[in-house]
Write an enzyme that holds these catalytic residues in place. Structure first.
Site, PDB file in Angstrom:
ATOM      1  N   PRO A 123       2.985  -1.921  -1.083  1.00 31.82           N
ATOM      2  CA  PRO A 123       3.545  -1.057  -0.042  1.00 31.82           C
ATOM      3  C   PRO A 123       4.500  -0.044  -0.662  1.00 31.82           C
ATOM      4  O   PRO A 123       5.197  -0.354  -1.631  1.00 31.82           O
ATOM      5  CB  PRO A 123       4.284  -2.041   0.870  1.00 31.82           C
ATOM      6  CG  PRO A 123       4.602  -3.208  -0.013  1.00 31.82           C
ATOM      7  CD  PRO A 123       3.467  -3.306  -0.986  1.00 31.82           C
ATOM      8  N   LYS A 124       4.508   1.146  -0.125  1.00 30.28           N
ATOM      9  CA  LYS A 124       5.485   2.155  -0.553  1.00 30.28           C
ATOM     10  C   LYS A 124       6.739   1.938   0.293  1.00 30.28           C
ATOM     11  O   LYS A 124       6.901   2.515   1.367  1.00 30.28           O
ATOM     12  CB  LYS A 124       4.935   3.567  -0.381  1.00 30.28           C
ATOM     13  CG  LYS A 124       5.782   4.645  -1.050  1.00 30.28           C
ATOM     14  CD  LYS A 124       5.096   6.000  -0.982  1.00 30.28           C
ATOM     15  CE  LYS A 124       5.917   7.040  -1.734  1.00 30.28           C
ATOM     16  NZ  LYS A 124       7.258   7.228  -1.158  1.00 30.28           N
TER      17      LYS A 124
END
Length: 560
Positions: A123-124
């Site tokens: 995930p960013k």
């Protein structure tokens, strides 16, 4: 203390300029504008609640409602929320933060993944980037991302975050980690809750004075271990053992863009312990850390979620004349944040396009980010009560005008200077539009190559040009004299691509002048229309005069 106070003052100034600027309206104008928007919102409410229909997108409704509240508060001087700017500093990172290149869409990601293997998706996480340095098993230093090479010393703050391991062992005992300090959330669903201004909140907590207990609301997601174990599985295992459990939990192996898309969609809708704004795909194989530089990471990319559109007020309409003579229209905006970018200008396009949009200062437009983070107009969502549109300049310009300076040629002339100084033409480093304007305003250039005659003393005494850079600029101007003939011809605006010009094998001005239309037409990507344009260009009186002038300056290829 003084440093933090200076940062706080700059934040308040920046915040007030962005969020708390009130319209310069008379009381009567303010009453009319507020009343009109109030009536429109009431109509939307009535349509929704009484008839079960919605004539406006939820996001536009929410933002125009907030704009109405802002206008009302402007006349009682109520404060706005603080938005934190990015932080910089002077502490050197042991390993540079590279940043991550953004993919425009799934197809772009698929092309990037095609030639790579051993890929992983994470995930960013939306927060602030940090470097964690461990020495002899203890947290030795914590540094904010800053500009990627240097950042703020956050060691004291990070040592108070209970979720960050203060001691480690094994391979991590002497290591450098990179990650994201984030605001801990319980069941955050990105699709429903959005970004909640998480990055600014984290930055605010990291800047706040005192040993605040609120730091315990933060945690860290480690996304890079430079010079760590070669196998990603080994990295994840060691990190989890040390207490960085989220990295192992939210790192998955992927083989293609379809798998990335599924994970991305899953995390978009899932309950997560942090705010995200997309995903990052990275290769397990990384170069040695000494090769890491900002903006040069080829082993990872980001695929962000669709950015949220913002309603922005048009402050002014401006016209620009490009080097080819085309007039473009730009809307200057009251600053808005889009995907953590401060947007103040948006290109409308041609004069005809602007007239079709019917945009005037005071209007409210919906702005979003297109590919590569370029702002675009999606809609005009509200037009002001009093609308005055500026008159565009006369369409008197074309690709063969304004090689020589005049009052009416100001904008196209400057555009030509910016073009010839660009990297792909003469490569004049260290000067942009503002610098060219300063030089022309002071020294009143006769034509686009007049800068070749400037002396070191003239450059040093030019208002707007730093004296420390004047010598470097003079050196750049002199180096340009040695550029290949084709570069100078490009600077003169020949209507050919670089590939076609190189294929022509033209190496002198006299040779170019004698080349026929048939000769130009046979070049790659050059049809009959383009060939005729080249003939018109080389027969133009201004072009011939420039060629003679360059010959007098003994520029390679122009001398008799």
């Amino acid at each position: 203390m003084k440093v933090w106070m200076a940062i706080l003052i700059s934040i308040l100034c920046w915040q007030s300029s962005v969020w708390a600027v009130c319209p310069a309206w008379s009381p009567a104008r303010a009453q009319e504008e507020i009343s009109r928007l109030q009536q429109q919102i009431k109509q939307w409410d009535d349509d929704y609640w009484k008839e079960g229909k919605s004539e406006v997108e939820d996001g536009v409704y929410d933002q125009l409602s907030a704009r109405l509240t802002q206008w009302q508060r402007c006349f009682v001087s109520e404060p706005r929320d603080v938005m934190m700017p990015p932080l910089n500093g002077a502490v050197m990172h042991p390993v540079a933060h590279t940043g991550v290149r953004k993919m425009a869409d799934k197809n772009a990601l698929s092309l990037w993944m095609r030639e790579r293997s051993d890929l992983w998706v994470q995930p960013k996480v939306d927060g602030v980037a940090v470097t964690l340095v461990y020495r002899d098993g203890k947290l030795n230093k914590a540094i904010s991302r800053g500009n990627g090479l240097k950042g703020e010393d956050w060691t004291q703050k990070v040592s108070l975050i209970s979720a960050v391991p203060q001691t480690v062992s094994g391979p991590l005992a002497n290591s450098t980690l990179q990650g994201e300090i984030f605001l801990q959330r319980e069941g955050h669903i990105q699709q429903q809750m959005g970004g909640i201004n998480a990055r600014a909140k984290v930055a605010g907590l990291m800047m706040r004075q005192g040993n605040s207990d609120t730091l315990n609301s933060l945690a860290v997601f480690v996304w890079a271990w430079p010079d760590g174990p070669q196998l990603m599985t080994d990295r994840l295992k060691e990190l989890a053992t040390a207490g960085f459990t989220l990295t192992q939990r939210y790192t998955r192996a992927v083989k293609n863009a379809d798998e990335v898309a599924r994970v991305r969609n899953e995390w978009w809708k899932a309950k997560l312990p942090f705010v995200t704004d997309g995903v990052v795909v990275r290769g397990a194989k990384e170069p040695e850390s000494r090769h890491w530089l900002p903006g040069q990471a080829e082993w990872l990319v980001a695929w962000k979620y669709q950015p949220v559109a913002q309603v922005a007020e048009v402050k002014a309409i401006q016209f620009a004349v490009g080097k080819s003579g085309k007039i473009s229209v730009v809307a200057s905006l009251a600053p808005v944040m889009l995907d953590d970018k401060k947007v103040q200008r948006v290109n409308i396009g041609s004069v005809r396009r602007w007239q079709e949009w019917d945009i005037a200062p005071g209007d409210q437009i919906l702005v979003s980010l297109a590919g590569q983070g370029i702002p675009r107009i999606d809609d005009v969502v509200w037009r002001g009560a009093e609308r005055t549109k500026p008159t565009p300049p006369e369409n008197r310009f074309n690709p063969l005008t304004c090689y020589f300076a005049s009052d009416v040629c100001q904008e196209q002339f400057i555009s030509r200077l910016v073009w010839l100084g660009s990297k792909q033409v003469l490569g004049l480093d260290g000067i942009g539009e503002a610098g060219w304007r300063a030089l022309h305003q002071t020294h009143r250039f006769e034509h686009i190559f007049s800068w070749l005659l400037l002396t070191p003393e003239q450059l040093q005494n030019t208002p707007g040009i730093a004296k420390s850079k004047s010598a470097q600029l003079w050196h750049q101007f002199n180096l340009a004299r040695n550029q290949p003939f084709t570069r100078w011809v490009m600077a003169m605006g020949i209507p050919l691509t670089r590939a076609a010009l190189n294929a022509s094998d033209e190496r002198s001005w006299s040779q170019l002048l004698f080349s026929t239309e048939q000769f130009w037409q046979q070049l790659p990507g050059t049809g009959s229309g383009r060939a005729r344009q080249v003939i018109e260009w080389k027969e133009n009186a201004q072009i011939k005069k420039l060629g003679s002038w360059l010959a007098a300056q003994q520029i390679t290829g122009f001398e008799p």
